[in-house]
Design a protein around this motif. Structure first.
Motif, PDB file in Angstrom:
ATOM      1  N   LEU A   1      61.920  35.044  50.405  1.00 32.33           N
ATOM      2  CA  LEU A   1      60.555  34.909  49.925  1.00 32.33           C
ATOM      3  C   LEU A   1      60.564  35.024  48.410  1.00 32.33           C
ATOM      4  O   LEU A   1      61.469  35.639  47.828  1.00 32.33           O
ATOM      5  N   ARG A   2      59.550  34.452  47.771  1.00 31.70           N
ATOM      6  CA  ARG A   2      59.368  34.629  46.338  1.00 31.70           C
ATOM      7  C   ARG A   2      57.971  35.183  46.096  1.00 31.70           C
ATOM      8  O   ARG A   2      56.973  34.530  46.412  1.00 31.70           O
ATOM      9  N   LEU A   3      57.934  36.374  45.550  1.00 35.28           N
ATOM     10  CA  LEU A   3      56.672  37.005  45.220  1.00 35.28           C
ATOM     11  C   LEU A   3      56.295  36.684  43.782  1.00 35.28           C
ATOM     12  O   LEU A   3      57.158  36.597  42.916  1.00 35.28           O
ATOM     13  N   SER A   4      55.000  36.547  43.549  1.00 31.85           N
ATOM     14  CA  SER A   4      54.477  36.316  42.201  1.00 31.85           C
ATOM     15  C   SER A   4      53.413  37.350  41.892  1.00 31.85           C
ATOM     16  O   SER A   4      52.749  37.862  42.799  1.00 31.85           O
ATOM     17  N   CYS A   5      53.247  37.622  40.624  1.00 31.42           N
ATOM     18  CA  CYS A   5      52.211  38.545  40.171  1.00 31.42           C
ATOM     19  C   CYS A   5      51.584  37.957  38.915  1.00 31.42           C
ATOM     20  O   CYS A   5      52.237  37.875  37.874  1.00 31.42           O
ATOM     21  N   ALA A   6      50.338  37.560  39.030  1.00 27.46           N
ATOM     22  CA  ALA A   6      49.606  37.023  37.889  1.00 27.46           C
ATOM     23  C   ALA A   6      48.916  38.157  37.146  1.00 27.46           C
ATOM     24  O   ALA A   6      48.151  38.916  37.746  1.00 27.46           O
ATOM     25  N   ALA A   7      49.217  38.267  35.863  1.00 31.54           N
ATOM     26  CA  ALA A   7      48.716  39.382  35.067  1.00 31.54           C
ATOM     27  C   ALA A   7      47.682  38.909  34.053  1.00 31.54           C
ATOM     28  O   ALA A   7      47.804  37.808  33.495  1.00 31.54           O
ATOM     29  N   SER A   8      46.680  39.744  33.803  1.00 34.13           N
ATOM     30  CA  SER A   8      45.679  39.448  32.796  1.00 34.13           C
ATOM     31  C   SER A   8      45.062  40.739  32.301  1.00 34.13           C
ATOM     32  O   SER A   8      45.187  41.785  32.942  1.00 34.13           O
ATOM     33  N   GLY A   9      44.412  40.656  31.129  1.00 36.34           N
ATOM     34  CA  GLY A   9      43.707  41.807  30.596  1.00 36.34           C
ATOM     35  C   GLY A   9      44.534  42.707  29.705  1.00 36.34           C
ATOM     36  O   GLY A   9      44.031  43.737  29.240  1.00 36.34           O
ATOM     37  N   PHE A  10      45.778  42.360  29.475  1.00 29.61           N
ATOM     38  CA  PHE A  10      46.641  43.098  28.557  1.00 29.61           C
ATOM     39  C   PHE A  10      47.696  42.134  28.021  1.00 29.61           C
ATOM     40  O   PHE A  10      47.814  41.007  28.493  1.00 29.61           O
ATOM     41  N   VAL A  11      48.445  42.600  27.017  1.00 28.70           N
ATOM     42  CA  VAL A  11      49.438  41.734  26.390  1.00 28.70           C
ATOM     43  C   VAL A  11      50.705  41.772  27.229  1.00 28.70           C
ATOM     44  O   VAL A  11      51.595  42.620  27.034  1.00 28.70           O
ATOM     45  N   PHE A  12      50.769  40.860  28.184  1.00 25.51           N
ATOM     46  CA  PHE A  12      51.859  40.839  29.165  1.00 25.51           C
ATOM     47  C   PHE A  12      53.210  40.730  28.492  1.00 25.51           C
ATOM     48  O   PHE A  12      54.153  41.432  28.876  1.00 25.51           O
ATOM     49  N   ARG A  13      53.328  39.889  27.465  1.00 27.14           N
ATOM     50  CA  ARG A  13      54.637  39.622  26.849  1.00 27.14           C
ATOM     51  C   ARG A  13      55.196  40.863  26.147  1.00 27.14           C
ATOM     52  O   ARG A  13      56.388  40.905  25.833  1.00 27.14           O
ATOM     53  N   ASN A  14      54.367  41.857  25.902  1.00 26.13           N
ATOM     54  CA  ASN A  14      54.810  43.093  25.253  1.00 26.13           C
ATOM     55  C   ASN A  14      55.052  44.236  26.233  1.00 26.13           C
ATOM     56  O   ASN A  14      55.336  45.360  25.804  1.00 26.13           O
ATOM     57  N   SER A  15      54.932  43.947  27.528  1.00 21.33           N
ATOM     58  CA  SER A  15      54.926  45.014  28.532  1.00 21.33           C
ATOM     59  C   SER A  15      56.076  44.910  29.515  1.00 21.33           C
ATOM     60  O   SER A  15      56.257  43.874  30.166  1.00 21.33           O
ATOM     61  N   GLY A  16      56.874  45.995  29.613  1.00 19.76           N
ATOM     62  CA  GLY A  16      57.813  46.080  30.712  1.00 19.76           C
ATOM     63  C   GLY A  16      57.047  46.223  32.018  1.00 19.76           C
ATOM     64  O   GLY A  16      55.971  46.819  32.053  1.00 19.76           O
ATOM     65  N   MET A  17      57.606  45.668  33.078  1.00 19.93           N
ATOM     66  CA  MET A  17      56.904  45.639  34.361  1.00 19.93           C
ATOM     67  C   MET A  17      57.813  46.095  35.496  1.00 19.93           C
ATOM     68  O   MET A  17      59.044  46.041  35.391  1.00 19.93           O
ATOM     69  N   ASN A  18      57.187  46.534  36.565  1.00 21.25           N
ATOM     70  CA  ASN A  18      57.912  46.987  37.747  1.00 21.25           C
ATOM     71  C   ASN A  18      57.420  46.284  39.012  1.00 21.25           C
ATOM     72  O   ASN A  18      56.262  45.872  39.090  1.00 21.25           O
ATOM     73  N   TRP A  19      58.309  46.196  39.985  1.00 24.59           N
ATOM     74  CA  TRP A  19      57.925  45.941  41.377  1.00 24.59           C
ATOM     75  C   TRP A  19      58.194  47.229  42.155  1.00 24.59           C
ATOM     76  O   TRP A  19      59.256  47.845  42.006  1.00 24.59           O
ATOM     77  N   ILE A  20      57.230  47.617  42.961  1.00 22.76           N
ATOM     78  CA  ILE A  20      57.352  48.794  43.799  1.00 22.76           C
ATOM     79  C   ILE A  20      56.935  48.408  45.211  1.00 22.76           C
ATOM     80  O   ILE A  20      56.293  47.370  45.410  1.00 22.76           O
ATOM     81  N   ARG A  21      57.296  49.213  46.196  1.00 24.13           N
ATOM     82  CA  ARG A  21      56.920  48.892  47.568  1.00 24.13           C
ATOM     83  C   ARG A  21      56.662  50.156  48.353  1.00 24.13           C
ATOM     84  O   ARG A  21      57.165  51.232  48.018  1.00 24.13           O
ATOM     85  N   GLN A  22      55.881  49.997  49.403  1.00 24.67           N
ATOM     86  CA  GLN A  22      55.589  51.115  50.299  1.00 24.67           C
ATOM     87  C   GLN A  22      55.622  50.622  51.735  1.00 24.67           C
ATOM     88  O   GLN A  22      54.815  49.762  52.107  1.00 24.67           O
TER      89      GLN A  22
END
Length: 125
Positions: free
Chosen positions: A18-39
Motif C-alpha cells: 500500500l502507499r499512504l499519503s498525507c496532505a499537509a496545510s496550514g504550516f510551512v511543510f518544507r521546513n518541518s520534519g514529519m513522522n508516521w505513527i500507528r496504533q
C-alpha cells in the motif's frame, strides 16, 4: 489552521503493498520534519518512521525497517509511506504527525503538536 489528511489505507493480503499519503496545510511543510505513527487495536502508539524537512535523514523502527519507505514532496506539501511485504501485525490506524521535537518518532500523543484523522491499514488473508 494546521491540517493533516491521510489517505491510501485499505484491506490487503499478507505480502501485499500500500502507499499512504498525507496532505499537509496550514504550516510551512518544507521546513518541518514529519513522522508516521500507528496504533493497533488495544495497543499503544508506535513510532514508525521519520523524515527530515529536506528528506535527507530518515528513520525506521525495527519492526518496519526494510519493508516501509518514507518520502515527501515539498512542492506538493505531501508526505508518503510506501508499505511493502505487509504482515498481519502491521494492521493498525496510521497517522502522519507533526512532532514537537523532531527525531525518532515518539510513542505518546503528547510528543506531537498535530496529527491527522488516520487511515486504516488491515492486513488479512
Amino acid at each position: 489552521e494546521v491540517q493533516l489528511v491521510e489517505s491510501g489505507g485499505g484491506l490487503v493480503q499478507p505480502g501485499g503493498s500500500l502507499r499512504l499519503s498525507c496532505a499537509a496545510s496550514g504550516f510551512v511543510f518544507r521546513n518541518s520534519g514529519m513522522n508516521w505513527i500507528r496504533q493497533a487495536p488495544g495497543k499503544g502508539l508506535e513510532g514508525v518512521s521519520s523524515i527530515s524537512s529536506g528528506g535527507a535523514w530518515k528513520y525506521y523502527s525495527d519492526s518496519v525497517k526494510g519493508r516501509f519507505t518514507i518520502s515527501r514532496d515539498n512542492a506538493k506539501n505531501t508526505l508518503y509511506l510506501q508499505l511493502n511485504s505487509l504482515k498481519t501485525e502491521d494492521t493498525a490506524m496510521y497517522y502522519c504527525a507533526l512532532p514537537k521535537n523532531f527525531g525518532k518518532p515518539g510513542t505518546s500523543w503528547t510528543d506531537y503538536n498535530y496529527w491527522g484523522q488516520g487511515t486504516q491499514v488491515t492486513v488479512s488473508s
